[in-house]
Design a protein around this motif. Structure first.
Motif, PDB file in Angstrom:
ATOM      1  N   GLY A 138       0.808  -1.213   0.000  1.00 14.47           N
ATOM      2  CA  GLY A 138       0.000   0.000   0.000  1.00 14.47           C
ATOM      3  C   GLY A 138       0.839   1.259   0.000  1.00 14.47           C
ATOM      4  N   HIS A 139       1.965   1.233   0.691  1.00 18.40           N
ATOM      5  CA  HIS A 139       2.860   2.394   0.711  1.00 18.40           C
ATOM      6  C   HIS A 139       3.439   2.648  -0.694  1.00 18.40           C
ATOM      7  N   CYS A 140       3.726   1.570  -1.406  1.00 14.20           N
ATOM      8  CA  CYS A 140       4.237   1.699  -2.775  1.00 14.20           C
ATOM      9  C   CYS A 140       3.168   2.282  -3.703  1.00 14.20           C
ATOM     10  N   PHE A 141       1.930   1.882  -3.465  1.00 11.37           N
ATOM     11  CA  PHE A 141       0.813   2.419  -4.237  1.00 11.37           C
ATOM     12  C   PHE A 141       0.711   3.942  -4.054  1.00 11.37           C
ATOM     13  N   ASN A 142       0.881   4.396  -2.822  1.00 13.57           N
ATOM     14  CA  ASN A 142       0.839   5.835  -2.540  1.00 13.57           C
ATOM     15  C   ASN A 142       2.081   6.561  -3.066  1.00 13.57           C
ATOM     16  N   PHE A 143       3.200   5.852  -3.097  1.00  8.26           N
ATOM     17  CA  PHE A 143       4.467   6.452  -3.533  1.00  8.26           C
ATOM     18  C   PHE A 143       4.559   6.567  -5.054  1.00  8.26           C
ATOM     19  N   GLU A 144       3.806   5.727  -5.757  1.00  6.32           N
ATOM     20  CA  GLU A 144       3.923   5.644  -7.218  1.00  6.32           C
ATOM     21  C   GLU A 144       3.765   6.999  -7.912  1.00  6.32           C
ATOM     22  N   PRO A 145       2.693   7.769  -7.679  1.00  2.00           N
ATOM     23  CA  PRO A 145       2.571   9.057  -8.378  1.00  2.00           C
ATOM     24  C   PRO A 145       3.650  10.057  -7.968  1.00  2.00           C
ATOM     25  N   ILE A 146       4.131   9.952  -6.726  1.00  4.33           N
ATOM     26  CA  ILE A 146       5.171  10.870  -6.254  1.00  4.33           C
ATOM     27  C   ILE A 146       6.492  10.598  -6.966  1.00  4.33           C
ATOM     28  N   VAL A 147       6.882   9.328  -7.025  1.00  2.00           N
ATOM     29  CA  VAL A 147       8.162   8.988  -7.644  1.00  2.00           C
ATOM     30  C   VAL A 147       8.112   9.174  -9.157  1.00  2.00           C
ATOM     31  N   ASN A 148       6.947   8.974  -9.773  1.00  2.00           N
ATOM     32  CA  ASN A 148       6.827   9.198 -11.213  1.00  2.00           C
ATOM     33  C   ASN A 148       6.973  10.676 -11.556  1.00  2.00           C
ATOM     34  N   ALA A 149       6.418  11.540 -10.713  1.00  2.00           N
ATOM     35  CA  ALA A 149       6.568  12.985 -10.929  1.00  2.00           C
ATOM     36  C   ALA A 149       8.023  13.399 -10.707  1.00  2.00           C
ATOM     37  N   TRP A 150       8.655  12.820  -9.700  1.00  3.20           N
ATOM     38  CA  TRP A 150      10.063  13.111  -9.411  1.00  3.20           C
ATOM     39  C   TRP A 150      10.965  12.688 -10.564  1.00  3.20           C
ATOM     40  N   LYS A 151      10.641  11.580 -11.171  1.00  4.73           N
ATOM     41  CA  LYS A 151      11.445  11.058 -12.280  1.00  4.73           C
ATOM     42  C   LYS A 151      11.578  12.084 -13.405  1.00  4.73           C
ATOM     43  N   LYS A 152      10.537  12.862 -13.651  1.00  2.00           N
ATOM     44  CA  LYS A 152      10.547  13.849 -14.728  1.00  2.00           C
ATOM     45  C   LYS A 152      11.485  15.016 -14.445  1.00  2.00           C
ATOM     46  N   THR A 153      11.893  15.176 -13.191  1.00  2.00           N
ATOM     47  CA  THR A 153      12.770  16.288 -12.829  1.00  2.00           C
ATOM     48  C   THR A 153      14.239  15.900 -12.797  1.00  2.00           C
ATOM     49  N   LEU A 154      14.541  14.634 -13.018  1.00  2.00           N
ATOM     50  CA  LEU A 154      15.921  14.166 -12.863  1.00  2.00           C
ATOM     51  C   LEU A 154      16.834  14.705 -13.961  1.00  2.00           C
ATOM     52  N   PRO A 155      18.057  15.059 -13.606  1.00  2.00           N
ATOM     53  CA  PRO A 155      19.036  15.474 -14.624  1.00  2.00           C
ATOM     54  C   PRO A 155      19.450  14.284 -15.473  1.00  2.00           C
ATOM     55  N   ASP A 156      20.123  14.571 -16.573  1.00  2.00           N
ATOM     56  CA  ASP A 156      20.487  13.510 -17.518  1.00  2.00           C
ATOM     57  C   ASP A 156      21.404  12.452 -16.913  1.00  2.00           C
ATOM     58  N   TYR A 157      22.157  12.823 -15.913  1.00  2.00           N
ATOM     59  CA  TYR A 157      23.139  11.873 -15.369  1.00  2.00           C
ATOM     60  C   TYR A 157      22.543  10.923 -14.331  1.00  2.00           C
ATOM     61  N   VAL A 158      21.245  11.032 -14.064  1.00  2.00           N
ATOM     62  CA  VAL A 158      20.586  10.158 -13.088  1.00  2.00           C
ATOM     63  C   VAL A 158      19.571   9.255 -13.790  1.00  2.00           C
ATOM     64  N   GLN A 159      19.541   7.987 -13.413  1.00  2.00           N
ATOM     65  CA  GLN A 159      18.608   7.028 -13.999  1.00  2.00           C
ATOM     66  C   GLN A 159      17.832   6.319 -12.892  1.00  2.00           C
ATOM     67  N   LEU A 160      16.493   6.389 -12.969  1.00  2.00           N
ATOM     68  CA  LEU A 160      15.646   5.678 -12.005  1.00  2.00           C
ATOM     69  C   LEU A 160      15.378   4.264 -12.499  1.00  2.00           C
ATOM     70  N   VAL A 161      15.591   3.282 -11.609  1.00  3.21           N
ATOM     71  CA  VAL A 161      15.322   1.890 -11.932  1.00  3.21           C
ATOM     72  C   VAL A 161      14.342   1.345 -10.886  1.00  3.21           C
ATOM     73  N   LYS A 162      13.238   0.770 -11.359  1.00  2.00           N
ATOM     74  CA  LYS A 162      12.267   0.161 -10.440  1.00  2.00           C
ATOM     75  C   LYS A 162      12.506  -1.348 -10.395  1.00  2.00           C
ATOM     76  N   SER A 163      12.679  -1.844  -9.167  1.00  2.00           N
ATOM     77  CA  SER A 163      13.007  -3.257  -9.007  1.00  2.00           C
ATOM     78  C   SER A 163      12.047  -3.905  -8.011  1.00  2.00           C
ATOM     79  N   PRO A 164      11.339  -4.958  -8.420  1.00  2.00           N
ATOM     80  CA  PRO A 164      10.352  -5.581  -7.523  1.00  2.00           C
ATOM     81  C   PRO A 164      11.005  -6.399  -6.418  1.00  2.00           C
ATOM     82  N   ALA A 165      10.439  -6.278  -5.216  1.00  2.00           N
ATOM     83  CA  ALA A 165      10.904  -7.104  -4.087  1.00  2.00           C
ATOM     84  C   ALA A 165      10.228  -8.470  -4.163  1.00  2.00           C
ATOM     85  N   ILE A 166      10.940  -9.493  -3.735  1.00  2.00           N
ATOM     86  CA  ILE A 166      10.391 -10.853  -3.777  1.00  2.00           C
ATOM     87  C   ILE A 166      10.725 -11.532  -2.452  1.00  2.00           C
ATOM     88  N   TRP A 167       9.945 -11.210  -1.428  1.00  2.00           N
ATOM     89  CA  TRP A 167      10.222 -11.780  -0.120  1.00  2.00           C
ATOM     90  C   TRP A 167       9.848 -13.262  -0.048  1.00  2.00           C
TER      91      TRP A 167
END
Length: 293
Positions: A138-167
């Motif tokens: 649920g926390h990831c669900f709430n974080f999704e729109p925040i991190v997606n908006a943040w991704k658009k502000t990143l400089p060229d030298y930064v790359q966001l990678v989303k990696s699923p947890a598998i407990w």
């Protein structure tokens, strides 16, 4: 008497002929002057036309010169404005890049931790920011729109990678869904649909058949999805993601790891919100970019 009348008649006739001759001569004297006047008028008209033509040419040349001068001046001003804008942009960029945040703004142990064993990144030439998440979280669900908006502000030298947890094994289908979506170029669509299905529609998406419906709705052929979902490539990516998350010492989701070295979590005392995690990530990527970390 008859002869006198005849002589008188001849005399009158000769007189009449003489007057006629005089009239004819006078007419001849006057006739040549008309063509002469017409020629003079024509000459004057020609001269006037020539003068007007020259004046028109001169005026046109003046106008052309004025327009050319005005155009050149406008072009020079425009070029000067462009150059000035470039210089301003350079100055701003230099100021932004030179104003690295002080090292005391965020501190190790309070806002982030340094991993004892750095984890190899998967985006060469970039400062990698890895978000470890779970679709069921649920926390990831709430974080999704925040991190997606943040991704658009990143400089060229930064790359966001989303990696699923598998407990555990129950989280593997979602991890396969994630990497299958990347392979089939529908990652954003499937990610949004998956979060919506799980957290709004209360559909757990625990089976391959349930997940397939999301891909079909996104325009993917079901047979192609099944093939990709069970492929060796996706299986390898799932195993790699699991190994990376464990090496990163992930203890909850969502958490962020910067450059395979710095872990950020809301469990740290100085990180009060998900937005704070991104502020710390900005700080760390800035420090790394300027060679301070």
């Amino acid at each position: 008497m008859q002869r006198l009348a005849l002589i008188l008649g001849l005399t009158l006739a000769l007189a009449a002929c003489g007057e006629s001759a005089k009239t004819s001569d006078a007419a001849k004297e006057q006739a040549p002057s008309k063509p002469s006047e017409a020629a003079q008028v024509a000459q004057q008209a020609s001269e006037a036309a020539q003068t007007a033509k020259q004046e028109v040419k001169a005026t046109a040349k003046e106008i052309k010169d004025d327009v050319t001068a005005a155009t050149d001046m406008a072009a020079e001003k425009a070029q000067a404005a462009v150059e000035e804008t470039k210089e301003v942009a350079k100055d701003v960029k230099k100021q932004v890049e030179s104003q690295a945040l002080p090292a005391t703004m965020f501190q190790e142990g309070t806002h982030y931790e340094v991993l004892k064993q750095p984890v190899r990144t998967i985006t060469p030439g970039k400062i990698e920011v890895t978000e470890v998440f779970a679709y069921s979280c649920g926390h990831c669900f709430n974080f999704e729109p925040i991190v997606n908006a943040w991704k658009k502000t990143l400089p060229d030298y930064v790359q966001l990678v989303k990696s699923p947890a598998i407990w555990n094994a129950s989280m593997e289908p979602h991890a396969r869904m994630h990497f299958a979506a990347i392979a089939l170029s529908v990652q954003d669509t499937i990610s949004a649909a998956a979060f919506n299905a799980i957290h709004r529609e209360r559909k757990p998406l625990s089976s391959q058949a349930d997940i397939a419906k999301l891909f079909v709705a996104a325009g993917v052929d079901e047979a192609k999805f099944n093939e990709t979902y069970n492929s060796f490539t996706v299986s390898s990516q799932v195993n790699q993601a699991n190994a990376r998350a464990r090496s990163m010492m992930i203890s909850a989701t969502p958490e962020i790891v910067v450059d395979g070295r710095f872990r950020i979590s809301t469990r740290f005392s100085g990180v009060e919100s998900q937005s704070d995690m991104l502020k710390v990530a900005n700080f760390l990527t800035n420090q790394i970019h300027h060679g301070k970390l």
